[in-house]
Design a protein around this motif. Structure first.
Motif, PDB file in Angstrom:
ATOM      1  N   ILE A 551     -39.412 -10.555  14.299  1.00  0.00           N
ATOM      2  CA  ILE A 551     -39.342 -10.354  15.846  1.00  0.00           C
ATOM      3  C   ILE A 551     -40.445 -11.079  16.600  1.00  0.00           C
ATOM      4  N   ARG A 552     -41.555 -10.649  16.010  1.00  0.00           N
ATOM      5  CA  ARG A 552     -42.833 -11.016  16.715  1.00  0.00           C
ATOM      6  C   ARG A 552     -42.904 -12.505  16.743  1.00  0.00           C
ATOM      7  N   LYS A 553     -42.442 -13.151  15.614  1.00  0.00           N
ATOM      8  CA  LYS A 553     -42.784 -14.510  15.509  1.00  0.00           C
ATOM      9  C   LYS A 553     -41.537 -15.346  16.428  1.00  0.00           C
ATOM     10  N   ASN A 554     -40.402 -14.830  16.725  1.00  0.00           N
ATOM     11  CA  ASN A 554     -39.368 -15.412  17.570  1.00  0.00           C
ATOM     12  C   ASN A 554     -38.734 -14.407  18.289  1.00  0.00           C
ATOM     13  N   PRO A 555     -39.412 -13.778  19.324  1.00  0.00           N
ATOM     14  CA  PRO A 555     -38.979 -12.967  20.107  1.00  0.00           C
ATOM     15  C   PRO A 555     -37.690 -12.985  20.831  1.00  0.00           C
ATOM     16  N   LYS A 556     -37.416 -14.608  21.188  1.00  0.00           N
ATOM     17  CA  LYS A 556     -36.249 -14.886  21.921  1.00  0.00           C
ATOM     18  C   LYS A 556     -34.884 -14.709  21.256  1.00  0.00           C
ATOM     19  N   MET A 557     -35.008 -14.755  19.963  1.00  0.00           N
ATOM     20  CA  MET A 557     -33.723 -14.641  19.157  1.00  0.00           C
ATOM     21  C   MET A 557     -33.217 -13.194  19.153  1.00  0.00           C
ATOM     22  N   ASP A 558     -31.815 -13.100  19.287  1.00  0.00           N
ATOM     23  CA  ASP A 558     -31.256 -11.727  19.334  1.00  0.00           C
ATOM     24  C   ASP A 558     -31.855 -10.831  17.915  1.00  0.00           C
ATOM     25  N   THR A 559     -32.079  -9.845  18.541  1.00  0.00           N
ATOM     26  CA  THR A 559     -32.830  -8.851  17.562  1.00  0.00           C
ATOM     27  C   THR A 559     -31.975  -8.558  16.347  1.00  0.00           C
ATOM     28  N   ARG A 560     -30.517  -8.431  16.707  1.00  0.00           N
ATOM     29  CA  ARG A 560     -29.467  -8.293  15.637  1.00  0.00           C
ATOM     30  C   ARG A 560     -29.630  -9.330  14.557  1.00  0.00           C
ATOM     31  N   LYS A 561     -29.852 -10.500  14.918  1.00  0.00           N
ATOM     32  CA  LYS A 561     -29.825 -11.548  13.952  1.00  0.00           C
ATOM     33  C   LYS A 561     -31.159 -11.505  13.090  1.00  0.00           C
ATOM     34  N   HIS A 562     -32.160 -11.130  13.676  1.00  0.00           N
ATOM     35  CA  HIS A 562     -33.344 -10.937  12.738  1.00  0.00           C
ATOM     36  C   HIS A 562     -32.976  -9.896  11.864  1.00  0.00           C
ATOM     37  N   ILE A 563     -32.401  -8.613  12.279  1.00  0.00           N
ATOM     38  CA  ILE A 563     -31.957  -7.621  11.501  1.00  0.00           C
ATOM     39  C   ILE A 563     -30.954  -8.318  10.064  1.00  0.00           C
ATOM     40  N   ILE A 564     -29.999  -8.857  10.753  1.00  0.00           N
ATOM     41  CA  ILE A 564     -29.149  -9.306   9.589  1.00  0.00           C
ATOM     42  C   ILE A 564     -29.815 -10.217   8.660  1.00  0.00           C
ATOM     43  N   PHE A 565     -30.735 -11.069   9.048  1.00  0.00           N
ATOM     44  CA  PHE A 565     -31.250 -12.058   8.226  1.00  0.00           C
ATOM     45  C   PHE A 565     -32.205 -11.368   7.196  1.00  0.00           C
ATOM     46  N   GLU A 566     -32.937 -10.298   7.665  1.00  0.00           N
ATOM     47  CA  GLU A 566     -33.667  -9.676   6.541  1.00  0.00           C
ATOM     48  C   GLU A 566     -32.995  -8.746   5.705  1.00  0.00           C
ATOM     49  N   THR A 567     -31.946  -8.159   6.304  1.00  0.00           N
ATOM     50  CA  THR A 567     -31.199  -7.288   5.433  1.00  0.00           C
ATOM     51  C   THR A 567     -30.432  -8.233   4.282  1.00  0.00           C
ATOM     52  N   ALA A 568     -29.883  -9.318   4.709  1.00  0.00           N
ATOM     53  CA  ALA A 568     -29.253 -10.212   3.571  1.00  0.00           C
ATOM     54  C   ALA A 568     -30.400 -10.712   2.667  1.00  0.00           C
ATOM     55  N   CYS A 569     -31.505 -11.150   3.182  1.00  0.00           N
ATOM     56  CA  CYS A 569     -32.638 -11.669   2.508  1.00  0.00           C
ATOM     57  C   CYS A 569     -33.143 -10.532   1.375  1.00  0.00           C
ATOM     58  N   LYS A 570     -33.117  -9.461   1.695  1.00  0.00           N
ATOM     59  CA  LYS A 570     -33.677  -8.256   1.032  1.00  0.00           C
ATOM     60  C   LYS A 570     -32.736  -7.919  -0.063  1.00  0.00           C
ATOM     61  N   HIS A 571     -31.503  -8.033   0.215  1.00  0.00           N
ATOM     62  CA  HIS A 571     -30.211  -7.669  -0.951  1.00  0.00           C
ATOM     63  C   HIS A 571     -29.890  -8.855  -1.924  1.00  0.00           C
ATOM     64  N   SER A 572     -30.308 -10.123  -1.413  1.00  0.00           N
ATOM     65  CA  SER A 572     -29.723 -11.216  -2.348  1.00  0.00           C
ATOM     66  C   SER A 572     -30.675 -11.265  -3.502  1.00  0.00           C
ATOM     67  N   ILE A 573     -30.053 -12.119  -4.533  1.00  0.00           N
ATOM     68  CA  ILE A 573     -30.543 -12.365  -5.801  1.00  0.00           C
ATOM     69  C   ILE A 573     -31.933 -13.045  -5.394  1.00  0.00           C
ATOM     70  N   LYS A 574     -32.889 -12.832  -6.406  1.00  0.00           N
ATOM     71  CA  LYS A 574     -34.269 -13.432  -6.258  1.00  0.00           C
ATOM     72  C   LYS A 574     -34.302 -14.890  -6.933  1.00  0.00           C
ATOM     73  N   ALA A 575     -35.384 -15.719  -6.514  1.00  0.00           N
ATOM     74  CA  ALA A 575     -35.558 -16.689  -7.219  1.00  0.00           C
ATOM     75  C   ALA A 575     -36.367 -15.829  -8.499  1.00  0.00           C
ATOM     76  N   GLY A 576     -35.986 -16.636  -9.806  1.00  0.00           N
ATOM     77  CA  GLY A 576     -36.528 -15.912 -11.005  1.00  0.00           C
ATOM     78  C   GLY A 576     -35.954 -14.907 -11.710  1.00  0.00           C
ATOM     79  N   GLN A 577     -34.747 -14.586 -11.312  1.00  0.00           N
ATOM     80  CA  GLN A 577     -33.746 -13.679 -11.551  1.00  0.00           C
ATOM     81  C   GLN A 577     -32.894 -14.423 -12.560  1.00  0.00           C
ATOM     82  N   PRO A 578     -32.779 -13.972 -13.841  1.00  0.00           N
ATOM     83  CA  PRO A 578     -31.840 -14.427 -14.818  1.00  0.00           C
ATOM     84  C   PRO A 578     -30.540 -14.219 -14.491  1.00  0.00           C
ATOM     85  N   LEU A 579     -29.637 -15.048 -14.628  1.00  0.00           N
ATOM     86  CA  LEU A 579     -28.197 -14.581 -14.276  1.00  0.00           C
ATOM     87  C   LEU A 579     -27.308 -15.046 -15.270  1.00  0.00           C
ATOM     88  N   SER A 580     -26.296 -14.134 -15.554  1.00  0.00           N
ATOM     89  CA  SER A 580     -25.528 -14.362 -16.524  1.00  0.00           C
ATOM     90  C   SER A 580     -24.359 -15.523 -16.192  1.00  0.00           C
TER      91      SER A 580
END
Ligand code: ADP
Ligand code: MG
Length: 623
Positions: A551-580
């Motif tokens: 939010i600090r870096k891009n205060p003009k963007m809709d706060t809800r988008k910041h929240i969505i992007f960060e939630t999605a990022c946290k929940h996603s498969i990580k780099a380095g994670q072995p997958l079946s």
């Protein structure tokens, strides 16, 4: 227009503009005066962002009656008197401008009493004019009340932000002084609520705890470095707590808070490759140098300084941080992702025998497998909840064809990134619609998925691809107002800085619309009662820190988008994670389905496509 001399009032107002830009600049100047007066306790109270009311009391030296009458004059100072003094300034103030500037644009009441004097003095000054002077009773020290800032300069008043924003600027200033002077006890009260109360026990670590809380406090590395006349001390944060902005960087020179990009860069270099390029380390560092080796008289706000030997200072900061890590002998260095472009011409080197053998061995093993269009039954459930996306955000991806190569990079269509500039050879295509049969080759470095498709070879970033899907799901849920939330059995508690706390409290509706039910928990702490269903069991602390950075870096963007992007990022498969095999299959299938744009919400590409022709050129099969 003919020349006229400006009136005294107008001159004062112009001069005041340089020093007093907003309530936080008043606070800065008054705190500096209290520190210069040797105070050990300083209390700051504000109301309505400091626009209507500021009160600062200290237990410093106080002023004699004569000095109290003098202090409102422009260029009245007790701190320097002759020219050579300018080159050995030991106090925070020295220009004699603050009180005259502040009183020119507000209503000031000053109470002051020196140790041992029989009574205190009360002086009222409105807009630069002394209204009254009288004796009164008051403990030793000085109290200054500043009311109705800019009451006589309406044009300035218009430039101020809303009170909560002004309060957050004030918090930022107070934080700096709490960290600069752990030997002084500061108390900060905003609209009747206690925000900070530092102990003043001379422990920098305790001061850090007051400001940044447990997360930073328990991840610090001590810095203690001496070279010739240069002494650097304080703490740097462990690489893991690095942030997306520089607002957690604190630098003090001889007790003065300053800003310096050059030194911040040297500190970061000291981290070597322990830190990702886009992150900024947390630090609280103090430099002590002889007074004549630094010029503090660069700007009226005294935030920039000039060093006699800047190169040496830079080098010392680099070495101070580097040796702090060496002493700590902390974890192995994390490899950061190289952001170099893929070379279009492959270097002509001979493959070492051992590597050659490995390649042959790998080729013999069954590393390739066919994509199975009817997925296994034990398919990862997290993909099944992917809902149709919100049309508002979904656009046909633009595929850029990089010049001179056949490499195709699919980039984000609605987030502007520097690299994402279309080239002349830009070609529009909806990749997802064209995708039909493809062969999944496997997973590379546990990070990229390799796919053969027609006459092309696709390299897919697994984290970016999953993040895209999660983002779309949340956007769609938000659009349909059916965000599924999950109540936490034990509510999580997160301590924030005062500014971050204000930002979060101002956006509680946005957080709520996305499933985060938040509650004020006192002392800049929030309680989280529920999270969006995709959030899972993860610790919400780092999510909040990262969302606030974003939010600090891009205060003009809709706060809800910041929240969505960060939630999605946290929940996603990580780099380095072995997958079946089935997980890979499902991720690729979902990514290519339903016109899903092949770009991650942060604007990084999800897919790099190499054509067969280009690969053939690498090996000089064709020219
Ligand atoms: P400067 O700090 O640059 O000298 P100021 O306008 O801020 O100029 O203050 C003018 C003078 O008033 C100071 O030099 C100091 O002597 C006196 N003064 C201001 N605030 C205090 C205080 N809190 N306690 C004691 N003296 C003060
Ligand atoms: Mg001053």
């Amino acid at each position: 227009m003919s020349i006229t001399l400006l009136s005294k009032e107008l001159i004062e107002k112009i001069a005041a503009g340089e020093v007093v830009e907003r309530p936080s600049s008043v606070i800065k100047e008054l705190i500096e005066n209290s520190i210069d007066a040797g105070a050990k306790n300083i209390t700051i109270e504000i109301e309505k962002g400091g626009i209507s009311y500021i009160r600062i009391s200290d237990n410093g030296s106080g002023m004699s009656e004569e000095d109290a009458k003098m202090c409102f004059f422009a260029h009245a100072t007790s701190k320097i008197s002759k020219e050579p003094d300018l080159f050995s300034i030991s106090t925070l103030g020295f220009r004699g401008e603050a009180l005259s500037s502040i009183s020119a644009v507000s209503k000031v009441t000053l109470f002051t009493r020196t140790i041992g004097s029989e009574y205190a003095l009360k002086l009222v000054n409105h807009g630069g004019t002394v209204i009254s002077t009288e004796a009164c009773g008051k403990p030793d020290g000085t109290t200054i009340v500043v009311e109705d800032l800019f009451y006589n300069v309406p044009a300035r008043l218009k430039f101020l932000k809303k009170p909560s924003t002004e309060s957050s600027y004030i918090s930022a200033i107070i934080q700096k002084y709490i960290l600069a002077r752990p030997d002084i006890s500061f108390r900060y009260i905003c609209d009747g609520k206690d925000v900070y109360h530092s102990r003043g026990d001379d422990s920098l670590k305790n001061a850090i705890y007051t400001i940044y809380g447990k997360d930073v406090y328990s991840n610090l590395i001590a810095v203690d470095y001496l070279y010739d006349y240069i002494q650097i001390s304080g703490f740097v944060g462990e690489p893991e707590i690095s942030r997306g902005t520089r607002s957690f960087q604190n630098l003090f020179v001889n007790g003065r808070y300053i800003r310096s990009d050059i030194i911040a860069n040297s500190v970061k270099q000291g981290y070597a490759n322990r830190i990702m390029p886009a992150k900024h380390p947390v630090f609280i560092l103090s430099l002590k140098v002889p007074l004549d080796s630094v010029d503090v008289n660069v700007h009226p706000n005294k935030l920039d300084v000039r060093f006699k030997d800047e190169g040496l200072i830079q080098e010392c900061f680099f070495k101070a941080v580097r040796s702090a890590f060496e002493e700590e002998r902390i974890k192995p260095e994390v490899e950061h992702i190289k952001q170099e472009a893929i070379p279009s011409i492959v270097p002509q080197y001979s493959i070492k025998e051992s590597i050659k053998e490995n390649i042959i061995k790998a080729a013999k093993e069954e590393i390739a497998f066919e994509y199975n269009p009817s997925p296994d039954t034990n398919m990862v459930s997290q993909f099944q909840s992917v809902l149709p996306r919100n049309e508002e955000y979904v656009q046909i991806p633009v595929v850029y064809k990089e010049q001179q190569t056949d490499t195709v990079v699919v980039k984000h269509p609605y987030i502007d990134t520097k690299e994402a500039k279309p080239t002349q050879t830009e070609l529009q295509m909806n990749l997802s619609k064209e995708i039909g049969d493809y062969l999944i080759i496997g997973q590379l470095f546990n990070t990229y998925l390799l796919v053969e498709y027609k006459d092309s070879f696709l390299l897919i970033d697994q984290h970016a691809a999953h993040e895209r899907l999660n983002t779309d799901m949340m956007l769609s849920e938000l659009e349909n107002s059916n965000i599924l939330k999950q109540q936490l059995l034990i509510p999580a508690v997160v301590q924030l800085t005062a500014q971050d706390f204000t930002t979060v409290m101002e956006s509680t509706e946005d957080f709520l619309s996305l499933g985060f039910e938040l509650e004020e928990f006192g002392n800049s702490t929030i309680r989280i009662n529920s999270v969006p269903h995709i959030f899972g069991e993860k610790n919400p602390e780092s999510f909040f820190f990262e969302t606030l950075d974003s939010i600090r870096k891009n205060p003009k963007m809709d706060t809800r988008k910041h929240i969505i992007f960060e939630t999605a990022c946290k929940h996603s498969i990580k780099a380095g994670q072995p997958l079946s095999k089935s997980e890979i299959g499902e991720l690729i299938k979902r990514s290519f389905e339903d016109d899903s744009p092949l770009n991650c919400p942060h604007g990084r590409p999800i897919v790099i496509i190499k054509t067969k022709k280009e690969i053939e050129k690498w090996f000089m099969r064709i020219v």
